[in-house]
Design a protein around this motif. Structure first.
Motif, PDB file in Angstrom:
ATOM      1  N   GLN A  53      36.874  42.738  70.929  1.00  0.00           N
ATOM      2  CA  GLN A  53      36.129  41.489  71.161  1.00  0.00           C
ATOM      3  C   GLN A  53      34.821  41.724  71.904  1.00  0.00           C
ATOM      4  O   GLN A  53      34.145  40.765  72.279  1.00  0.00           O
ATOM      5  N   VAL A 115      45.288  29.429  73.977  1.00  0.00           N
ATOM      6  CA  VAL A 115      45.351  30.782  73.424  1.00  0.00           C
ATOM      7  C   VAL A 115      44.349  31.612  74.209  1.00  0.00           C
ATOM      8  O   VAL A 115      43.145  31.337  74.207  1.00  0.00           O
ATOM      9  N   LEU A 116      44.870  32.621  74.908  1.00  0.00           N
ATOM     10  CA  LEU A 116      44.047  33.356  75.854  1.00  0.00           C
ATOM     11  C   LEU A 116      43.631  34.731  75.336  1.00  0.00           C
ATOM     12  O   LEU A 116      42.540  35.217  75.652  1.00  0.00           O
ATOM     13  N   LEU A 124      45.987  47.212  60.883  1.00  0.00           N
ATOM     14  CA  LEU A 124      46.997  46.260  60.376  1.00  0.00           C
ATOM     15  C   LEU A 124      46.444  44.844  60.213  1.00  0.00           C
ATOM     16  O   LEU A 124      47.165  43.932  59.824  1.00  0.00           O
ATOM     17  N   HIS A 127      46.796  41.603  57.173  1.00  0.00           N
ATOM     18  CA  HIS A 127      48.029  41.851  56.412  1.00  0.00           C
ATOM     19  C   HIS A 127      49.041  40.740  56.656  1.00  0.00           C
ATOM     20  O   HIS A 127      50.209  40.870  56.304  1.00  0.00           O
ATOM     21  N   TYR A 129      50.154  39.737  59.659  1.00  0.00           N
ATOM     22  CA  TYR A 129      50.914  39.874  60.920  1.00  0.00           C
ATOM     23  C   TYR A 129      50.471  38.826  61.953  1.00  0.00           C
ATOM     24  O   TYR A 129      51.298  38.283  62.683  1.00  0.00           O
ATOM     25  N   GLY A 130      49.148  38.585  61.997  1.00  0.00           N
ATOM     26  CA  GLY A 130      48.635  37.598  62.957  1.00  0.00           C
ATOM     27  C   GLY A 130      49.263  36.238  62.700  1.00  0.00           C
ATOM     28  O   GLY A 130      49.694  35.547  63.628  1.00  0.00           O
ATOM     29  N   ARG A 152      37.310  31.148  74.422  1.00  0.00           N
ATOM     30  CA  ARG A 152      36.293  32.027  73.859  1.00  0.00           C
ATOM     31  C   ARG A 152      36.733  32.673  72.530  1.00  0.00           C
ATOM     32  O   ARG A 152      36.793  33.906  72.408  1.00  0.00           O
ATOM     33  N   SER A 154      36.998  34.439  69.049  1.00  0.00           N
ATOM     34  CA  SER A 154      36.098  35.339  68.316  1.00  0.00           C
ATOM     35  C   SER A 154      35.840  34.768  66.922  1.00  0.00           C
ATOM     36  O   SER A 154      36.549  33.851  66.471  1.00  0.00           O
ATOM     37  N   ALA A 159      37.869  32.176  61.957  1.00  0.00           N
ATOM     38  CA  ALA A 159      38.135  32.281  60.515  1.00  0.00           C
ATOM     39  C   ALA A 159      39.642  32.151  60.247  1.00  0.00           C
ATOM     40  O   ALA A 159      40.069  31.488  59.294  1.00  0.00           O
ATOM     41  N   HIS A 164      44.228  29.432  57.928  1.00  0.00           N
ATOM     42  CA  HIS A 164      45.668  29.146  57.927  1.00  0.00           C
ATOM     43  C   HIS A 164      46.038  27.722  58.345  1.00  0.00           C
ATOM     44  O   HIS A 164      47.092  27.233  57.987  1.00  0.00           O
TER      45      HIS A 164
HETATM   46  N1  ACO Z   1      36.738  39.091  59.330  1.00  0.00           N
HETATM   47  C1  ACO Z   1      36.842  37.758  59.131  1.00  0.00           C
HETATM   48  N2  ACO Z   1      38.025  37.088  59.193  1.00  0.00           N
HETATM   49  C2  ACO Z   1      39.121  37.796  59.504  1.00  0.00           C
HETATM   50  C3  ACO Z   1      39.074  39.182  59.765  1.00  0.00           C
HETATM   51  C4  ACO Z   1      37.815  39.829  59.645  1.00  0.00           C
HETATM   52  N3  ACO Z   1      37.671  41.152  59.825  1.00  0.00           N
HETATM   53  N4  ACO Z   1      40.318  39.607  60.049  1.00  0.00           N
HETATM   54  C5  ACO Z   1      41.134  38.515  59.987  1.00  0.00           C
HETATM   55  N5  ACO Z   1      40.412  37.425  59.650  1.00  0.00           N
HETATM   56  C6  ACO Z   1      40.911  36.041  59.449  1.00  0.00           C
HETATM   57  C7  ACO Z   1      40.576  35.592  58.020  1.00  0.00           C
HETATM   58  O1  ACO Z   1      40.604  34.196  57.982  1.00  0.00           O
HETATM   59  C8  ACO Z   1      41.749  36.170  57.239  1.00  0.00           C
HETATM   60  O2  ACO Z   1      41.941  35.533  56.000  1.00  0.00           O
HETATM   61  P1  ACO Z   1      41.266  36.195  54.671  1.00  0.00           P
HETATM   62  O3  ACO Z   1      41.655  37.644  54.682  1.00  0.00           O
HETATM   63  O4  ACO Z   1      41.853  35.408  53.549  1.00  0.00           O
HETATM   64  O5  ACO Z   1      39.782  36.000  54.846  1.00  0.00           O
HETATM   65  C9  ACO Z   1      42.885  35.887  58.166  1.00  0.00           C
HETATM   66  O6  ACO Z   1      42.358  36.043  59.500  1.00  0.00           O
HETATM   67  C10 ACO Z   1      44.015  36.865  57.934  1.00  0.00           C
HETATM   68  O7  ACO Z   1      45.170  36.404  58.576  1.00  0.00           O
HETATM   69  P2  ACO Z   1      46.186  37.457  59.186  1.00  0.00           P
HETATM   70  O8  ACO Z   1      46.285  38.670  58.327  1.00  0.00           O
HETATM   71  O9  ACO Z   1      47.447  36.744  59.504  1.00  0.00           O
HETATM   72  O10 ACO Z   1      45.410  37.805  60.551  1.00  0.00           O
HETATM   73  P3  ACO Z   1      45.374  39.183  61.366  1.00  0.00           P
HETATM   74  O11 ACO Z   1      46.695  39.854  61.309  1.00  0.00           O
HETATM   75  O12 ACO Z   1      44.174  39.968  60.976  1.00  0.00           O
HETATM   76  O13 ACO Z   1      45.165  38.626  62.860  1.00  0.00           O
HETATM   77  C11 ACO Z   1      43.339  38.403  64.456  1.00  0.00           C
HETATM   78  C12 ACO Z   1      44.040  37.830  63.195  1.00  0.00           C
HETATM   79  C13 ACO Z   1      44.333  38.406  65.615  1.00  0.00           C
HETATM   80  C14 ACO Z   1      42.148  37.509  64.788  1.00  0.00           C
HETATM   81  C15 ACO Z   1      42.904  39.850  64.151  1.00  0.00           C
HETATM   82  O14 ACO Z   1      41.977  39.843  63.101  1.00  0.00           O
HETATM   83  C16 ACO Z   1      42.311  40.593  65.341  1.00  0.00           C
HETATM   84  O15 ACO Z   1      43.030  41.184  66.133  1.00  0.00           O
HETATM   85  N6  ACO Z   1      40.972  40.595  65.459  1.00  0.00           N
HETATM   86  C17 ACO Z   1      40.296  41.343  66.531  1.00  0.00           C
HETATM   87  C18 ACO Z   1      40.523  40.742  67.900  1.00  0.00           C
HETATM   88  C19 ACO Z   1      40.146  39.285  67.955  1.00  0.00           C
HETATM   89  O16 ACO Z   1      39.081  38.881  67.504  1.00  0.00           O
HETATM   90  N7  ACO Z   1      41.059  38.487  68.527  1.00  0.00           N
HETATM   91  C20 ACO Z   1      40.854  37.079  68.827  1.00  0.00           C
HETATM   92  C21 ACO Z   1      40.263  36.987  70.192  1.00  0.00           C
HETATM   93  S1  ACO Z   1      39.826  35.385  70.735  1.00  0.00           S
HETATM   94  C22 ACO Z   1      41.193  34.778  71.588  1.00  0.00           C
HETATM   95  O17 ACO Z   1      42.191  35.440  71.657  1.00  0.00           O
HETATM   96  C23 ACO Z   1      41.161  33.399  72.214  1.00  0.00           C
END
Ligand code: ACO
Length: 191
Positions: A53, A115-116, A124, A127, A129-130, A152, A154, A159, A164
């Motif tokens: 982040q 959500v913090l 991963l 896929h 998992y989120g 805050r 990201s 997205a 979802h």
């Molecule tokens: N670019 C844009 N959108 C993304 C990306 C990416 N690189 N990765 C995940 N997403 C979003 C999209 O909407 C995606 O759907 P799509 O593939 O059809 O476009 C969707 O998430 C996918 O869903 P999951 O596979 O269930 O999500 P994932 O396992 O990737 O978890 C998470 C989502 C936690 C945001 C992950 O991408 C991540 O760890 N990102 C980096 C850290 C981060 O930004 N965390 C959020 C911090 S803010 C806070 O916590 C308050």
């Protein structure tokens, strides 16, 4: 994320819930070596999340969790790494007293679940998992995504929420939190 010890020994469930005690709910509290390893996992996850982040410092660590009333959902894949398991990611939530602007620009005091921190290991991501982790938390907390506030968020989290849960329209705030339009309406109805 791999660790030089058996993840399955630390976390018996696919998703474990950790709190101030650090120890997952179904584990023995009499094993200090487990605590050290769990702390290592949490510290590494916190660092990886901060890096992903672009934060100057981690907002999640074992010591922070011990002093805050937050809940952390930790997901593992127990079969990977020759059966020792890998950590897939985590989601941290907690209640916070906030002053938010409603749709009319009026400040209101609320204490929503927030959500913090949320992180899925780089290799991963995207896929599903989120989504699995987030849905588990929603069920456990018995709450809808629109009733949460997001600290805050990201670009990836925004997205994710749009994709979802169809959360797209947020109400502008003067702090770092994001609340979506129906937050104010649904809150009023559910009170
Ligand atoms: N670019 C844009 N959108 C993304 C990306 C990416 N690189 N990765 C995940 N997403 C979003 C999209 O909407 C995606 O759907 P799509 O593939 O059809 O476009 C969707 O998430 C996918 O869903 P999951 O596979 O269930 O999500 P994932 O396992 O990737 O978890 C998470 C989502 C936690 C945001 C992950 O991408 C991540 O760890 N990102 C980096 C850290 C981060 O930004 N965390 C959020 C911090 S803010 C806070 O916590 C308050």
């Amino acid at each position: 994320m791999e660790f030089p010890f058996d993840i399955n020994q630390l976390f018996s469930e696919r998703i474990s819930i950790l709190d101030q005690n650090l120890i997952a709910s179904r584990q023995s509290k009499e094993k200090p070596d487990l605590r050290v390893k769990i702390a290592t996992v949490l510290d590494e996850l916190g660092k990886a999340s901060a890096k992903a982040q672009d934060l100057p410092a981690p907002i999640t660590s074992a010591s922070k969790l011990q002093f805050q009333k937050h809940q952390l959902y930790l997901m593992k894949d127990g079969e990977s790494s020759r059966g020792r398991g890998v950590v897939v990611g985590f989601l941290k939530v907690g209640y916070k007293k906030l002053f938010l602007l409603d749709r009319n620009g009026v400040h209101i005091e609320v204490e929503p679940l927030c959500v913090l921190d949320f992180y899925i290991a780089e290799n991963l991501q995207r896929h599903g998992y989120g989504l699995e982790l987030f849905n588990f938390m929603l069920q456990h907390q018995n709450v809808e995504p629109v009733l949460l506030a997001y600290d805050r968020p990201s670009t990836k989290l925004l997205a994710f929420l749009a994709r979802h849960y169809n959360l797209r329209q947020s109400v502008p705030q003067v702090n770092n939190f994001v609340a979506f339009e129906d937050f104010f309406h649904k809150r009023a109805v559910s009170q």
